[in-house]
Scaffold this motif. Structure first.
Motif, short mmCIF file in Angstrom:
data_model
loop_
_atom_site.label_atom_id
_atom_site.label_comp_id
_atom_site.label_asym_id
_atom_site.label_seq_id
_atom_site.Cartn_x
_atom_site.Cartn_y
_atom_site.Cartn_z
N VAL A 164 -11.96 -36.46 -16.26
CA VAL A 164 -12.99 -36.51 -15.23
C VAL A 164 -14.03 -37.57 -15.57
O VAL A 164 -14.48 -38.34 -14.71
CB VAL A 164 -13.65 -35.12 -15.05
CG1 VAL A 164 -14.90 -35.21 -14.20
CG2 VAL A 164 -12.65 -34.16 -14.44
N TRP A 165 -14.43 -37.67 -16.83
CA TRP A 165 -15.42 -38.66 -17.26
C TRP A 165 -14.92 -40.09 -16.99
O TRP A 165 -15.65 -40.92 -16.47
CB TRP A 165 -15.71 -38.46 -18.75
CG TRP A 165 -16.84 -39.29 -19.25
CD1 TRP A 165 -16.78 -40.53 -19.80
CD2 TRP A 165 -18.22 -38.95 -19.23
NE1 TRP A 165 -18.03 -40.98 -20.13
CE2 TRP A 165 -18.94 -40.01 -19.79
CE3 TRP A 165 -18.93 -37.83 -18.80
CZ2 TRP A 165 -20.31 -40.01 -19.93
CZ3 TRP A 165 -20.29 -37.82 -18.94
CH2 TRP A 165 -20.97 -38.90 -19.50
N ILE A 166 -13.68 -40.36 -17.33
CA ILE A 166 -13.11 -41.69 -17.09
C ILE A 166 -13.01 -41.96 -15.59
O ILE A 166 -13.34 -43.05 -15.11
CB ILE A 166 -11.74 -41.83 -17.78
CG1 ILE A 166 -11.94 -41.86 -19.30
CG2 ILE A 166 -11.01 -43.08 -17.32
CD1 ILE A 166 -10.66 -41.78 -20.11
N ALA A 167 -12.57 -40.98 -14.81
CA ALA A 167 -12.46 -41.16 -13.36
C ALA A 167 -13.82 -41.45 -12.74
O ALA A 167 -13.94 -42.31 -11.86
CB ALA A 167 -11.83 -39.92 -12.72
N LEU A 168 -14.86 -40.76 -13.19
CA LEU A 168 -16.20 -41.00 -12.66
C LEU A 168 -16.73 -42.37 -13.07
O LEU A 168 -17.43 -43.04 -12.29
CB LEU A 168 -17.16 -39.90 -13.11
CG LEU A 168 -16.91 -38.53 -12.47
CD1 LEU A 168 -17.82 -37.48 -13.11
CD2 LEU A 168 -17.10 -38.58 -10.98
N ALA A 169 -16.40 -42.81 -14.26
CA ALA A 169 -16.82 -44.15 -14.69
C ALA A 169 -16.16 -45.23 -13.84
O ALA A 169 -16.81 -46.19 -13.42
CB ALA A 169 -16.49 -44.35 -16.17
N VAL A 170 -14.87 -45.08 -13.56
CA VAL A 170 -14.17 -46.03 -12.70
C VAL A 170 -14.74 -45.97 -11.29
O VAL A 170 -14.97 -47.01 -10.65
CB VAL A 170 -12.65 -45.75 -12.71
CG1 VAL A 170 -11.93 -46.56 -11.64
CG2 VAL A 170 -12.07 -46.05 -14.09
N ALA A 171 -15.02 -44.77 -10.79
CA ALA A 171 -15.61 -44.63 -9.45
C ALA A 171 -16.97 -45.32 -9.39
O ALA A 171 -17.31 -45.97 -8.41
CB ALA A 171 -15.74 -43.15 -9.09
N ALA A 192 -17.99 -47.87 -11.22
CA ALA A 192 -17.77 -49.32 -11.24
C ALA A 192 -17.33 -49.81 -9.86
O ALA A 192 -17.80 -50.84 -9.37
CB ALA A 192 -16.72 -49.68 -12.29
N LEU A 193 -16.44 -49.08 -9.22
CA LEU A 193 -15.99 -49.47 -7.89
C LEU A 193 -17.10 -49.33 -6.85
O LEU A 193 -17.19 -50.12 -5.91
CB LEU A 193 -14.78 -48.63 -7.48
CG LEU A 193 -13.51 -48.86 -8.30
CD1 LEU A 193 -12.43 -47.88 -7.89
CD2 LEU A 193 -13.03 -50.29 -8.16
N MET A 249 -24.69 -53.55 -15.29
CA MET A 249 -23.56 -54.25 -15.89
C MET A 249 -22.72 -54.97 -14.84
O MET A 249 -22.03 -55.93 -15.14
CB MET A 249 -22.70 -53.24 -16.65
CG MET A 249 -21.62 -53.85 -17.48
SD MET A 249 -20.88 -52.69 -18.59
CE MET A 249 -19.81 -51.77 -17.53
N PHE A 250 -22.77 -54.55 -13.59
CA PHE A 250 -21.87 -55.09 -12.59
C PHE A 250 -22.54 -55.96 -11.54
O PHE A 250 -21.88 -56.67 -10.84
CB PHE A 250 -21.13 -53.95 -11.87
CG PHE A 250 -20.33 -53.11 -12.80
CD1 PHE A 250 -19.15 -53.58 -13.32
CD2 PHE A 250 -20.77 -51.86 -13.17
CE1 PHE A 250 -18.41 -52.82 -14.19
CE2 PHE A 250 -20.03 -51.08 -14.03
CZ PHE A 250 -18.85 -51.56 -14.54
#
Length: 139
Positions: A10-17, A19-20, A46-47
């Motif tokens: 979930v943490w990785i999915a939220l980080a990707v979300a 960034a997108l 950062m983005f």
């Protein structure tokens, strides 16, 4: 699935979300999407800010053929050597002199370091500014 593994997914999915939401969503929808998550609250920095001026460092011996300045740095760095050399050159006042002194092959050798600054939002093919630094062997 155990709770620890689920948390990581979930943490990785939220980080990707996140960034997108600050890159793709801005282009597709016209604005960023605020997810309201504490780990992403300040991540947009950062983005959304890319450098507009980029220095490119090269060098040449007396023959005039230019090479990447990273070729003078003996430290191993697979895949990011040019970036590390550029950062070291920007933030360390003596770095270019040290690299140049290390690269001299004889007392008569001359190395010219070229610093070409590109304004990427204006013209990526022609430098906006250029400067040189020359170092010589000790005679």
């Amino acid at each position: 699935m155990n709770p620890r593994r689920a948390f990581i997914v979930v943490w990785i999915a939220l980080a990707v979300a996140g960034a997108l939401a600050h890159t793709v969503a801005e282009r597709a929808v016209g604005h960023t999407i605020e997810l309201g998550l504490p780990n992403l609250q300040y991540g947009y920095v950062m983005f959304n800010a890319n450098p507009r001026r980029v220095p490119v460092y090269t060098f040449a011996h007396a023959d005039g053929e230019r090479h990447d300045l990273a070729d003078l740095d003996p430290r191993p760095a697979f895949g990011y050597k040019s970036a590390r050399v550029a950062l070291d050159a920007m933030f360390s006042p003596t770095y270019l002199r040290d690299l140049c002194n290390r690269g001299l092959t004889s007392r008569d050798d001359v190395i010219t370091i070229y610093i070409d600054g590109y304004q990427v939002d204006v013209d990526r093919d022609k430098p906006a500014m250029s400067t040189t630094e020359v170092c010589r062997g000790h005679r």
